[in-house]
Design a protein around this motif. Structure first.
Motif, PDB file in Angstrom:
ATOM      1  N   GLN A 294       0.845  -1.198   0.000  1.00  0.00           N
ATOM      2  CA  GLN A 294       0.000   0.000   0.000  1.00  0.00           C
ATOM      3  C   GLN A 294       0.880   1.248   0.000  1.00  0.00           C
ATOM      4  OE1 GLN A 294      -3.301   0.467  -0.296  1.00  0.00           O
ATOM      5  NE2 GLN A 294      -2.983   2.690  -0.178  1.00  0.00           N
ATOM      6  N   LEU A 295       0.535   2.189  -0.848  1.00  0.00           N
ATOM      7  CA  LEU A 295       1.261   3.457  -0.910  1.00  0.00           C
ATOM      8  C   LEU A 295       1.115   4.225   0.397  1.00  0.00           C
ATOM      9  CD1 LEU A 295       2.785   5.497  -2.779  1.00  0.00           C
ATOM     10  CD2 LEU A 295       0.529   6.480  -3.275  1.00  0.00           C
ATOM     11  N   THR A 296       2.212   4.802   0.872  1.00  0.00           N
ATOM     12  CA  THR A 296       2.208   5.637   2.074  1.00  0.00           C
ATOM     13  C   THR A 296       2.909   6.960   1.779  1.00  0.00           C
ATOM     14  OG1 THR A 296       4.345   4.853   2.920  1.00  0.00           O
ATOM     15  CG2 THR A 296       2.362   3.572   3.527  1.00  0.00           C
ATOM     16  N   PRO A 297       2.616   8.010   2.553  1.00  0.00           N
ATOM     17  CA  PRO A 297       3.330   9.269   2.358  1.00  0.00           C
ATOM     18  C   PRO A 297       4.842   9.103   2.480  1.00  0.00           C
ATOM     19  CG  PRO A 297       1.416   9.622   3.737  1.00  0.00           C
ATOM     20  CD  PRO A 297       1.545   8.135   3.574  1.00  0.00           C
ATOM     21  N   GLY A 298       5.275   8.265   3.404  1.00  0.00           N
ATOM     22  CA  GLY A 298       6.709   8.070   3.598  1.00  0.00           C
ATOM     23  C   GLY A 298       7.409   7.545   2.360  1.00  0.00           C
ATOM     24  N   MET A 299       6.750   6.641   1.636  1.00  0.00           N
ATOM     25  CA  MET A 299       7.346   6.116   0.398  1.00  0.00           C
ATOM     26  C   MET A 299       7.573   7.232  -0.609  1.00  0.00           C
ATOM     27  SD  MET A 299       5.140   2.677  -0.292  1.00  0.00           S
ATOM     28  CE  MET A 299       5.040   1.319   0.879  1.00  0.00           C
ATOM     29  N   VAL A 300       6.586   8.107  -0.735  1.00  0.00           N
ATOM     30  CA  VAL A 300       6.699   9.222  -1.678  1.00  0.00           C
ATOM     31  C   VAL A 300       7.779  10.196  -1.231  1.00  0.00           C
ATOM     32  CG1 VAL A 300       5.478  11.125  -2.783  1.00  0.00           C
ATOM     33  CG2 VAL A 300       4.282   8.975  -2.328  1.00  0.00           C
ATOM     34  N   GLN A 301       7.814  10.492   0.054  1.00  0.00           N
ATOM     35  CA  GLN A 301       8.801  11.440   0.577  1.00  0.00           C
ATOM     36  C   GLN A 301      10.225  10.945   0.370  1.00  0.00           C
ATOM     37  OE1 GLN A 301       7.284  11.585   4.556  1.00  0.00           O
ATOM     38  NE2 GLN A 301       5.780  13.181   4.097  1.00  0.00           N
ATOM     39  N   GLN A 302      10.429   9.639   0.443  1.00  0.00           N
ATOM     40  CA  GLN A 302      11.772   9.080   0.297  1.00  0.00           C
ATOM     41  C   GLN A 302      12.202   8.925  -1.159  1.00  0.00           C
ATOM     42  OE1 GLN A 302      11.729   5.387   2.446  1.00  0.00           O
ATOM     43  NE2 GLN A 302      11.572   6.382   4.453  1.00  0.00           N
ATOM     44  N   ALA A 303      11.259   9.010  -2.087  1.00  0.00           N
ATOM     45  CA  ALA A 303      11.565   8.758  -3.498  1.00  0.00           C
ATOM     46  C   ALA A 303      12.149   9.995  -4.177  1.00  0.00           C
ATOM     47  CB  ALA A 303      10.313   8.309  -4.229  1.00  0.00           C
TER      48      ALA A 303
ATOM     49  N   THR B 122      -1.066   6.332 -14.393  1.00  0.00           N
ATOM     50  CA  THR B 122      -2.079   7.176 -15.029  1.00  0.00           C
ATOM     51  C   THR B 122      -2.037   8.568 -14.414  1.00  0.00           C
ATOM     52  OG1 THR B 122      -3.873   6.729 -13.462  1.00  0.00           O
ATOM     53  CG2 THR B 122      -3.623   5.159 -15.291  1.00  0.00           C
ATOM     54  N   ARG B 123      -2.724   9.487 -15.081  1.00  0.00           N
ATOM     55  CA  ARG B 123      -2.825  10.851 -14.552  1.00  0.00           C
ATOM     56  C   ARG B 123      -3.567  10.864 -13.226  1.00  0.00           C
ATOM     57  NH1 ARG B 123      -6.113  12.938 -19.158  1.00  0.00           N
ATOM     58  NH2 ARG B 123      -6.408  10.694 -19.426  1.00  0.00           N
ATOM     59  N   ARG B 124      -4.527   9.979 -13.063  1.00  0.00           N
ATOM     60  CA  ARG B 124      -5.249   9.910 -11.790  1.00  0.00           C
ATOM     61  C   ARG B 124      -4.315   9.491 -10.658  1.00  0.00           C
ATOM     62  NH1 ARG B 124     -10.972   6.878 -11.440  1.00  0.00           N
ATOM     63  NH2 ARG B 124     -11.471   8.708 -12.691  1.00  0.00           N
ATOM     64  N   HIS B 125      -3.465   8.523 -10.921  1.00  0.00           N
ATOM     65  CA  HIS B 125      -2.491   8.120  -9.902  1.00  0.00           C
ATOM     66  C   HIS B 125      -1.537   9.264  -9.582  1.00  0.00           C
ATOM     67  CE1 HIS B 125      -3.255   3.904 -11.654  1.00  0.00           C
ATOM     68  NE2 HIS B 125      -3.850   3.953 -10.475  1.00  0.00           N
ATOM     69  N   ARG B 126      -1.107   9.980 -10.623  1.00  0.00           N
ATOM     70  CA  ARG B 126      -0.203  11.119 -10.393  1.00  0.00           C
ATOM     71  C   ARG B 126      -0.865  12.146  -9.484  1.00  0.00           C
ATOM     72  NH1 ARG B 126       1.022  14.152 -15.717  1.00  0.00           N
ATOM     73  NH2 ARG B 126      -1.109  14.846 -15.283  1.00  0.00           N
ATOM     74  N   SER B 127      -2.139  12.423  -9.729  1.00  0.00           N
ATOM     75  CA  SER B 127      -2.860  13.384  -8.883  1.00  0.00           C
ATOM     76  C   SER B 127      -2.959  12.891  -7.441  1.00  0.00           C
ATOM     77  CB  SER B 127      -4.262  13.626  -9.440  1.00  0.00           C
ATOM     78  OG  SER B 127      -4.205  14.262 -10.697  1.00  0.00           O
ATOM     79  N   ALA B 128      -3.235  11.594  -7.267  1.00  0.00           N
ATOM     80  CA  ALA B 128      -3.347  11.031  -5.915  1.00  0.00           C
ATOM     81  C   ALA B 128      -2.027  11.135  -5.162  1.00  0.00           C
ATOM     82  CB  ALA B 128      -3.798   9.571  -5.996  1.00  0.00           C
ATOM     83  N   ILE B 129      -0.930  10.920  -5.870  1.00  0.00           N
ATOM     84  CA  ILE B 129       0.400  10.998  -5.245  1.00  0.00           C
ATOM     85  C   ILE B 129       0.677  12.421  -4.777  1.00  0.00           C
ATOM     86  CG2 ILE B 129       2.880  10.858  -5.732  1.00  0.00           C
ATOM     87  CD1 ILE B 129       1.982   8.600  -7.827  1.00  0.00           C
ATOM     88  N   VAL B 130       0.384  13.389  -5.646  1.00  0.00           N
ATOM     89  CA  VAL B 130       0.661  14.787  -5.304  1.00  0.00           C
ATOM     90  C   VAL B 130      -0.274  15.280  -4.206  1.00  0.00           C
ATOM     91  CG1 VAL B 130       0.695  17.138  -6.226  1.00  0.00           C
ATOM     92  CG2 VAL B 130       1.670  15.258  -7.557  1.00  0.00           C
ATOM     93  N   GLU B 131      -1.502  14.794  -4.176  1.00  0.00           N
ATOM     94  CA  GLU B 131      -2.402  15.142  -3.070  1.00  0.00           C
ATOM     95  C   GLU B 131      -1.870  14.596  -1.756  1.00  0.00           C
ATOM     96  OE1 GLU B 131      -6.309  13.782  -3.992  1.00  0.00           O
ATOM     97  OE2 GLU B 131      -6.536  15.119  -5.720  1.00  0.00           O
ATOM     98  N   LEU B 132      -1.265  13.411  -1.809  1.00  0.00           N
ATOM     99  CA  LEU B 132      -0.715  12.785  -0.606  1.00  0.00           C
ATOM    100  C   LEU B 132       0.515  13.536  -0.109  1.00  0.00           C
ATOM    101  CD1 LEU B 132      -1.363  10.169   1.058  1.00  0.00           C
ATOM    102  CD2 LEU B 132       0.377   9.020  -0.337  1.00  0.00           C
ATOM    103  N   VAL B 133       1.385  13.929  -1.052  1.00  0.00           N
ATOM    104  CA  VAL B 133       2.616  14.651  -0.717  1.00  0.00           C
ATOM    105  C   VAL B 133       2.797  15.777  -1.742  1.00  0.00           C
ATOM    106  CG1 VAL B 133       5.116  14.492  -0.339  1.00  0.00           C
ATOM    107  CG2 VAL B 133       3.656  12.538   0.216  1.00  0.00           C
ATOM    108  N   PRO B 134       2.214  16.953  -1.505  1.00  0.00           N
ATOM    109  CA  PRO B 134       2.285  18.042  -2.486  1.00  0.00           C
ATOM    110  C   PRO B 134       3.702  18.417  -2.902  1.00  0.00           C
ATOM    111  CG  PRO B 134       0.635  18.534  -0.828  1.00  0.00           C
ATOM    112  CD  PRO B 134       1.351  17.297  -0.358  1.00  0.00           C
ATOM    113  N   ALA B 135       4.663  18.282  -2.008  1.00  0.00           N
ATOM    114  CA  ALA B 135       6.043  18.654  -2.325  1.00  0.00           C
ATOM    115  C   ALA B 135       6.663  17.774  -3.402  1.00  0.00           C
ATOM    116  CB  ALA B 135       6.901  18.600  -1.064  1.00  0.00           C
TER     117      ALA B 135
END
Length: 204
Positions: A87-96, A103-116
């Protein structure tokens, strides 16, 4: 974000919905192309220069790749073995250092989770499209590592967004889950060339 320890690997995170079809295929293909570590395979005790992982916005946690996708990955000489969905977590995104959405929908979900993460988050096919517009001379030269070139590619690609016309739908990879073999082949046929384009750009 805190400055990255230069001894740490460059981390690539690939994201789809269930994390059993598209993102694990990209994880394994990209890792193979880049000579990177991935879930279930490390550098044999050596610290890897690049790590590729994947996760899902609605992951089927613990599941392997379906047989249809595993067979397509294996057809490229790449092992699908040992994969388990996360499962995707904010920490995974922050460390990447680079986040690749399917898809574009996934990209939006990622940025909503971690805007930075917005400037280091692309759809897979979007990044492949942008790579085609990048002058190779803008990336580190022959003495640079693959990790060096990939790290440099991310901000350069971000500056290329919106500079050329394209169909937005062409940035997505279709979801093959529950589809027949033809749907799996179509999905794989969308993601494989994108992976190959990105790998070629940083392994010149």
């Amino acid at each position: 974000m805190t400055p990255r320890d230069p001894a740490e690997p460059l981390r690539v995170l690939v994201v789809c919905t269930g994390n059993i079809c598209r993102s694990p295929a990209v994880e394994r293909l990209l890792a193979a192309g880049l000579g990177a570590a991935y879930q279930g395979r490390d550098g044999g005790g050596l610290a890897p220069a690049i790590e590729v992982g994947s996760a899902g916005t609605g992951a089927m946690v613990g599941w392997p790749m379906p047989d249809e996708m595993a067979a397509l990955v294996a057809s490229q000489g790449v092992s699908p073995d040992g994969f388990a969905a996360r499962q995707l977590t904010p920490g995974m995104v922050q460390q990447a250092d680079l986040v690749l959405a399917l898809t574009r929908r996934h990209r939006s979900a990622i940025v909503e989770l971690v805007p930075a993460a917005v400037r280091r988050t692309f759809t897979l096919r979007e990044l492949a499209r942008l790579v085609g517009d990048i002058d190779p001379a803008t990336l580190p030269g022959a003495n640079a590592t693959t990790a060096d070139r990939l790290r440099a590619l991310v901000p350069v690609a971000a500056t290329r967004r919106g500079l050329s016309a394209h169909r937005p739908a062409d940035d997505d990879v279709i979801d093959p889950y529950s589809g027949d073999e033809a749907v799996y082949r179509k999905s794989f046929g969308q993601l494989l060339p994108a992976v190959e384009t990105i790998v070629a750009a940083v392994r010149r």
